[in-house]
Each structure stands twice: as C-alpha cells, then as structure tokens.
Design a protein around this motif. Structure first.
Motif, PDB file in Angstrom:
ATOM      1  N   GLU A 107     -17.682   4.900   3.809  1.00 14.46           N
ATOM      2  CA  GLU A 107     -17.104   3.476   3.640  1.00 14.46           C
ATOM      3  C   GLU A 107     -16.625   3.001   4.921  1.00 14.46           C
ATOM      4  OE1 GLU A 107     -15.899  -0.124   2.484  1.00 14.46           O
ATOM      5  OE2 GLU A 107     -17.054   1.326   1.258  1.00 14.46           O
ATOM      6  N   PRO A 108     -17.228   1.906   5.228  1.00 16.44           N
ATOM      7  CA  PRO A 108     -16.655   1.188   6.564  1.00 16.44           C
ATOM      8  C   PRO A 108     -15.655   0.046   6.528  1.00 16.44           C
ATOM      9  CG  PRO A 108     -18.652  -0.096   5.608  1.00 16.44           C
ATOM     10  CD  PRO A 108     -18.127   0.955   4.638  1.00 16.44           C
ATOM     11  N   GLY A 109     -15.001  -0.160   5.397  1.00 18.32           N
ATOM     12  CA  GLY A 109     -14.206  -1.204   5.205  1.00 18.32           C
ATOM     13  C   GLY A 109     -14.553  -2.462   5.962  1.00 18.32           C
ATOM     14  N   ALA A 110     -15.692  -2.979   5.699  1.00 14.38           N
ATOM     15  CA  ALA A 110     -16.314  -4.072   6.651  1.00 14.38           C
ATOM     16  C   ALA A 110     -15.716  -5.229   6.434  1.00 14.38           C
ATOM     17  CB  ALA A 110     -17.918  -3.966   6.462  1.00 14.38           C
ATOM     18  N   ALA A 111     -15.209  -5.823   5.511  1.00 11.86           N
ATOM     19  CA  ALA A 111     -15.098  -7.276   5.144  1.00 11.86           C
ATOM     20  C   ALA A 111     -13.478  -7.716   5.379  1.00 11.86           C
ATOM     21  CB  ALA A 111     -15.345  -7.661   3.818  1.00 11.86           C
ATOM     22  N   ASP A 112     -13.177  -9.009   5.696  1.00  8.44           N
ATOM     23  CA  ASP A 112     -11.997  -9.484   5.523  1.00  8.44           C
ATOM     24  C   ASP A 112     -11.737  -9.714   4.017  1.00  8.44           C
ATOM     25  OD1 ASP A 112     -11.812  -9.226   8.154  1.00  8.44           O
ATOM     26  OD2 ASP A 112     -11.492 -11.331   8.683  1.00  8.44           O
ATOM     27  N   ALA A 113     -10.623  -9.200   3.401  1.00 11.66           N
ATOM     28  CA  ALA A 113     -10.433  -9.337   2.056  1.00 11.66           C
ATOM     29  C   ALA A 113      -9.520 -10.423   1.599  1.00 11.66           C
ATOM     30  CB  ALA A 113      -9.895  -8.028   1.301  1.00 11.66           C
ATOM     31  N   GLY A 114      -8.817 -11.083   2.682  1.00 11.58           N
ATOM     32  CA  GLY A 114      -7.681 -11.974   2.469  1.00 11.58           C
ATOM     33  C   GLY A 114      -6.646 -11.698   3.336  1.00 11.58           C
ATOM     34  N   PHE A 115      -5.690 -11.069   2.712  1.00 10.04           N
ATOM     35  CA  PHE A 115      -4.483 -10.546   3.898  1.00 10.04           C
ATOM     36  C   PHE A 115      -4.978  -9.460   4.725  1.00 10.04           C
ATOM     37  CE2 PHE A 115      -0.639  -8.857   5.581  1.00 10.04           C
ATOM     38  CZ  PHE A 115       0.108 -10.302   5.787  1.00 10.04           C
ATOM     39  N   GLY A 116      -5.804  -8.549   3.850  1.00  8.28           N
ATOM     40  CA  GLY A 116      -6.467  -7.395   4.642  1.00  8.28           C
ATOM     41  C   GLY A 116      -7.499  -7.672   5.400  1.00  8.28           C
ATOM     42  N   LYS A 117      -7.684  -6.940   6.347  1.00  9.48           N
ATOM     43  CA  LYS A 117      -8.711  -7.353   7.583  1.00  9.48           C
ATOM     44  C   LYS A 117      -9.627  -6.068   7.652  1.00  9.48           C
ATOM     45  CE  LYS A 117      -6.878 -11.338   8.119  1.00  9.48           C
ATOM     46  NZ  LYS A 117      -7.352 -12.477   7.103  1.00  9.48           N
ATOM     47  N   ALA A 118     -10.800  -6.604   8.584  1.00  6.22           N
ATOM     48  CA  ALA A 118     -12.138  -5.570   8.560  1.00  6.22           C
ATOM     49  C   ALA A 118     -11.519  -4.339   9.397  1.00  6.22           C
ATOM     50  CB  ALA A 118     -13.010  -6.229   8.977  1.00  6.22           C
ATOM     51  N   SER A 119     -12.228  -3.117   8.822  1.00  6.91           N
ATOM     52  CA  SER A 119     -11.963  -2.025   9.596  1.00  6.91           C
ATOM     53  C   SER A 119     -11.139  -1.015   8.887  1.00  6.91           C
ATOM     54  CB  SER A 119     -11.726  -1.990  10.851  1.00  6.91           C
ATOM     55  OG  SER A 119     -10.433  -1.989  11.170  1.00  6.91           O
ATOM     56  N   ARG A 120     -10.148  -1.761   7.979  1.00  5.42           N
ATOM     57  CA  ARG A 120      -9.176  -0.969   6.950  1.00  5.42           C
ATOM     58  C   ARG A 120      -9.250  -1.436   5.663  1.00  5.42           C
ATOM     59  NH1 ARG A 120      -6.406  -1.695  11.686  1.00  5.42           N
ATOM     60  NH2 ARG A 120      -5.355   0.070  12.635  1.00  5.42           N
ATOM     61  N   THR A 121      -9.772  -0.578   4.620  1.00  2.00           N
ATOM     62  CA  THR A 121      -9.917  -1.049   3.209  1.00  2.00           C
ATOM     63  C   THR A 121      -8.553  -1.552   2.770  1.00  2.00           C
ATOM     64  OG1 THR A 121     -11.424   0.671   2.706  1.00  2.00           O
ATOM     65  CG2 THR A 121     -10.134  -0.068   0.874  1.00  2.00           C
TER      66      THR A 121
END
Length: 627
Positions: free
Chosen positions: A461-475
């Motif tokens: 899993e790359p954690g590739a997307a900006d989810a909102g408050f959470g940013k790419a590279s970390r789930t």
C-alpha cells in the motif's frame, strides 16, 4: 502519535539464486497466554486502523462523509479475516482507534453530543482525541447502541483465533469536548470537579487560562474546515471558558494550527514550572520489579488524573483486553507509569505494555522505572534503517545501533510502517514496496524484540492520495477512506489476495513466510553476533549495502544476510569468523545449510577454523540459513 506540531514537554525481488525450489511452509507457533513476557518465541504485532480495515468502498472523495466513502466495522474482522492475520505469525492485534473519539457525525439519537468541526482534525476525527474512555467509536458498530457489545465480541473472536488484543490509551491528552456516557458508578468525567479559577491545582485534571475564552487557531490559507463544506457548527468558534492548555503543552488561549488544538493536556501533578507535586521514586527502583513498584504506591496520595487512568485501564482489562499501546508516553511523568503499569500487572502479569517514546535518553527510565514492556525503536533503529532503504545511509549504522542498545534491545519494538510513518511504497519514502523486503528481514531478525506489521504494508500500500486532512504518503487517520491495496487483499471478504497482482501476491507471501518463521524460530530469542565487520574487512563484493549477522541458541543456529542493492545481483563468499565457529564448536569440514526464507540449500565450509559460505544474492534479496 506525532501530530504536525512542535512537542512542548512538561517534564519479491528478494530471492536467493541458489535454488528455484519452493520455499518450505513454516509451522505456526502455538498460542500462548504468556506471549507478552516469555522468551520462547518472537512476538509479532499487527497494527490495524480499525475504521479502515473492513471498508470496501472505493469512492475516496477528499473530505468525503461516511456515507460517501464508507467505513469499516468491528464485524468486518470475521473469522476469515482473523485467520488471515494469524497466518502471518501474528500474536497480538493492535486495534487502533477503538476508544470513542471526537468526529463529525450526528449520533444524537444514541445520546451522544455533537462534536464541533472547528476542533476536529478531518471529518472522521483523530483517534487520539478521545471523547469517552468507557465506550467505543460508534462508527465501528453495525448498531451504535450496541457498540460496546460488538467490540466485546471482537475481543472474544480474536482470542478464539489465538491472538491477544491491544488498544490505545492516550494519557497525555483528551478531546476538548470530553463527555462519557458510560462511566461506571462513582466515576466522574475528566475536569468535572476542577477548580477552573486557577491555572493549576494538584487534583485538577486540566490546566487553565483563567479569565480567558478559548479561540480556534488562525487557519492557514490552504486550509478550510471540512474542506470548505457547509456545516452549522463550522463557524470558527468553540465554546470553552476558561480556555484549557492544548494537548502538546501550548498554554495560549488560542493555539496555533500546528499545535494539537483538538485536544487538551492532562495534569498529572506537574506544576507549571515543571516541578512535581507527588512522591518520586528512589533511584534504586530502576532495579526493582513491578510487585515492588506496586507496593511502593500503596497508601500514597496521588493526583486525581492518576486514579482516573488506573480505573480506565482496569475497566478494559476486565473486558478481556490484553494490553495497551500508550500514545506520547514521554510527555507524562515516569512515576505515573510506575503507578499505572504496576497496577495493570497486578491484575494481569502478562499484560503487553507498549509505549511511544522518541527521546533516546529517556528509554531506560521508561523501561526500568516506568515498567514499560516495550518502546518504539523509532529514533534509533528505524531512522537508520530508513536511510539504508533510501540509499542514503550505511548498514554499519544498524550494527552500531544494535550494539549500543544491547542492554535494552529486547524492549525496543521494531517496525517499518505505522500510522505515523510514510508508507514504504510512497514516492516520498522508497517508491517501491520491494525495497522494504531486506529491511523487514533485518528488522524482524536482528534482535529479540517484538516485530510490528502495519495493515497494508505486506501488499505494498503506497498511501498515495490526499484524503482531506490526511496527506499523501501516510494512510490517513483523520478521514473516511478506502485503502486500495488492502482492499485487493481483502477481496470482498475472502482475505485470499485474489484481487492482487502477481507481484503483490508474491510480496504478501514473502511477508507471511518471514514473519511465520520468526514467530517460531528459537534462535531469534537467543544470541546475536555481527558478521558485518569481518565481511567488510574481507575486501569482497560485500559492502555498506549489505548486512550479515548470526542468531543462535542451543536449539538452532542461523546465518542471516540481506542485500539492499536494488540494481544488480551480488556474488561473494560470506566470512564466518573464527570466534563464532569456535562458539558453535565446528571442526574443519562442510556443513549443510537450508534457506528457511526462500527454500534451497548451500553449505558452510570451515577451513583452519574459519567459515565461508558462497552466496549469490539477487537484488534486494535475503537469506536465512539454518545450520
């Protein structure tokens, strides 16, 4: 949890080119009630972010609601899911995000008060802003009215599959709007009895800014609450008068955006000048066991917050929880940990106690005086290993760290990913999950410490997307979200990896072979000898992108070699020094070696008391050779 803030303290490509034969299937270890304290086998912890684990929704709209993006439930940890976790050698499951925390969703039908989005990070909320320590996140229940019983059923299912249950306890801070609906009789909420007219009082649960109202942070230009979505409470205000100190120790009535503004700091009897308002431990208690610490605190008058967290942990122990992961433990006095942990051990001597501590000069105090079982080995081992994986650091740094930490190495939990760290496959880290393979071998085998695996890591899993408050590279831990690679492994609930690519299936199989082996290998609870120095001196192809060491016990002898070179295969003769050959009592001759990780065989040749193993390693390959 390391929030985005300054902390203010008050105190498979990896395959051996020896054989193309199929790797053996290691035997699974027997479940043990004494997993946390015995020295018979390695502990493997599986950290799972509970709200994300069972979510099959693939919408992944930034700042999306639960209805838009979906959410996982306790019920998604089915027997099939738990068996798939167990098959990776896992002994303990850390269910992250279980206690009820502040979130932006209407649960008023269940008597739960609304939370204000101006003091919530994300829409799903931070699991480290706990709102009610005596209940669980309603998002995780099929029936929110029955949420506690649903978690109790998950505890039972986990135990039925031979694994133990860990949950988070966050003693340093709670949500700004703490309100428990489930307090046992006689238990009051944090702050309910505080004298709010003063900054500090010993038995206040919080610190205050008397006579001043709280103000929400000034938002940076690139930030909007809920991503700009309309919400009746998203008005730039939060009613808190007087203002409380913020969770990271910020004392201003208006914390900064980079402060932990969604939380308030707990008072443990530490005065604002940093002095202690409680009994301190004599220095020789570093050499005392937990029963001596428990006896020390009997009859002592301790601050009210100590009693509250004692009661909270006892409550969860009574429900079958087997241990706790403590958030930001270094921000709480070590005497409190002596008090709390000795009370926990008095109830369950085998409880598993893991703490987040990032200052190496505090490690030994929190282990010996605070009676922690395990600490994150983040600043020492992980940080050095990350540089090796990125091609920015030498493997000698790992040897040096292991030697320097020898007196406490068993207590230093190893990991490559967790909810705070970047995913290995993220471009911001290594950009390729296969680069984690030699690192995982080293991390899981170099010491007797527990190994931790983060969900999704074993399938890249790359954690590739900006989810909102959470940013790419970390789930993200703040948003409603689906985890794409993990969802492929779930495969609609079968947990057979059927939706994964061939490479990702191979990655998972590698992790499963490795961790299952480590969980049952007696040598990994035995002795360690570094082979790195001798092999650097041998002037072969072996260099600072390789690491070799031996692990051994009376029952088993292992030679472990990993190559972090991602570009080319490697051929060299591994030197096994005379001192180790003598320790193993090997005469001159040839000795067969079997590769427990990849399958295949080779041999150790001893000549004039010095050993040699001819090795050919593919890029990013490792071998675990058993004599």
């Amino acid at each position: 949890m390391r929030h985005t803030a300054t902390i203010l303290l008050l105190s498979v490509a990896g395959s051996l080119l020896l054989s193309c034969s199929k790797a053996p299937e290691p035997a699974m270890p027997e479940a043990s009630e004494n997993t946390a304290i015995t020295a018979s086998h390695k502990v493997v912890v599986y950290q799972v972010f509970s709200r994300l684990f069972g979510n099959t929704n693939t919408t992944n709209k930034p700042w999306g609601s639960l209805e838009e993006n979906g959410v996982g439930k306790f019920a998604d940890f089915t027997p099939q899911a738990l068996q798939a976790i167990k098959a990776m050698g896992v002994s303990h499951v850390w269910y992250t995000g279980v206690p009820h925390h502040a979130l932006v969703r209407d649960y008023s039908a269940y008597g739960i008060s609304h939370d204000d989005p101006d003091v919530i990070k994300g829409r799903a909320g931070s699991p480290y802003a706990v709102k009610d320590y005596y209940n669980v996140n309603p998002d995780l229940a099929l029936d929110p009215a029955n949420r506690l019983a649903e978690f109790e059923a998950l505890i039972a299912r986990t135990h039925q599959h031979g694994m133990q249950v860990l949950i988070d306890i966050v003693p340093n801070h709670v949500a700004r709007q703490y309100q428990s609906l489930s307090n046992p009789a006689g238990v009051s909420d944090f702050g309910a009895n505080d004298d709010t007219s003063v900054e500090y009082a010993r038995n206040n649960n919080f610190y205050y800014v008397p006579g001043t109202e709280f103000s929400v942070p000034t938002w940076p230009d690139n930030y909007k609450v809920l991503g700009g979505d309309a919400h009746p409470a998203a008005d730039g205000k939060f009613d808190e008068n007087p203002a409380k100190w913020t969770g990271n120790g910020a004392r201003a009535a208006q914390p900064a955006f980079d402060d932990w503004y969604e939380t308030v700091k707990i008072n443990y009897g530490v005065r604002p000048d940093g002095s202690y308002d409680f009994d301190t431990l004599p220095a020789d208690y570093a050499d005392q066991d937990w029963p001596a610490h428990y006896a020390f605190w009997q009859g002592k008058d301790v601050p009210d917050s100590w009693l509250k967290f004692r009661d909270i942990t006892q409550y969860w122990l009574a429900k079958g929880v087997d241990g706790f992961r403590y958030d930001m433990a270094e921000m709480v006095p070590v005497e409190f940990w002596s008090y709390l942990n000795s009370h926990i051990k008095h109830t369950n001597p085998n409880a598993f106690l893991l703490a987040e501590v990032y200052q190496p000069h505090l490690y030994r105090d929190y282990i010996r005086l605070g009676k922690m079982d395990y600490l994150y080995d983040k600043v020492e081992f992980y940080d050095s290993l990350k540089l090796v994986m990125q091609g920015k650091g030498p493997t000698s740094a790992l040897v040096e760290t292991q030697q320097r930490m020898a007196d406490i190495e068993h207590h230093m939990l190893h990991f490559l990913e967790n909810h705070d760290e970047q995913r290995i496959a993220a471009p911001e880290f290594a950009g390729d999950a296969k680069k984690g393979l030699p690192a995982m071998v080293v991390s899981a085998t170099i010491s007797t410490s527990p190994t931790m695996l983060y969900f999704g890591q074993h399938v890249g899993e790359p954690g590739a997307a900006d989810a909102g408050f959470g940013k790419a590279s970390r789930t993200t831990i703040f948003d409603y979200w689906g985890v794409p690679q993990h969802q492929k492994w779930m495969n609609g609930g079968s947990f057979d990896g059927g939706a994964l690519s061939g490479d990702d299936k191979a990655l998972h199989a590698y992790y499963q072979r490795l961790l299952s082996f480590t969980a049952s290998a007696p040598a990994l609870m035995g002795e360690y000898t570094e082979l790195h120095s001798a092999n650097l001196a041998a002037n072969t192809a072996y260099g600072e992108q390789q690491l070799a060491f031996a692990r051994y016990s009376a029952e088993q002898k292992l030679l472990i070699v990993s190559s972090f070179n991602a570009d080319a295969p490697l051929q060299f003769d591994l030197v096994v020094p005379a001192a180790l050959i003598s320790q193993w009592q090997l005469a001159d001759g040839q000795y067969p070696l079997s590769d427990k990780l990849n399958g295949g065989e080779t041999s150790l040749t001893v000549t004039n008391g010095v050993g040699s193993v001819a090795l050919q390693l593919a890029p990013l390959a490792s071998v675990i050779l058993e004599l």
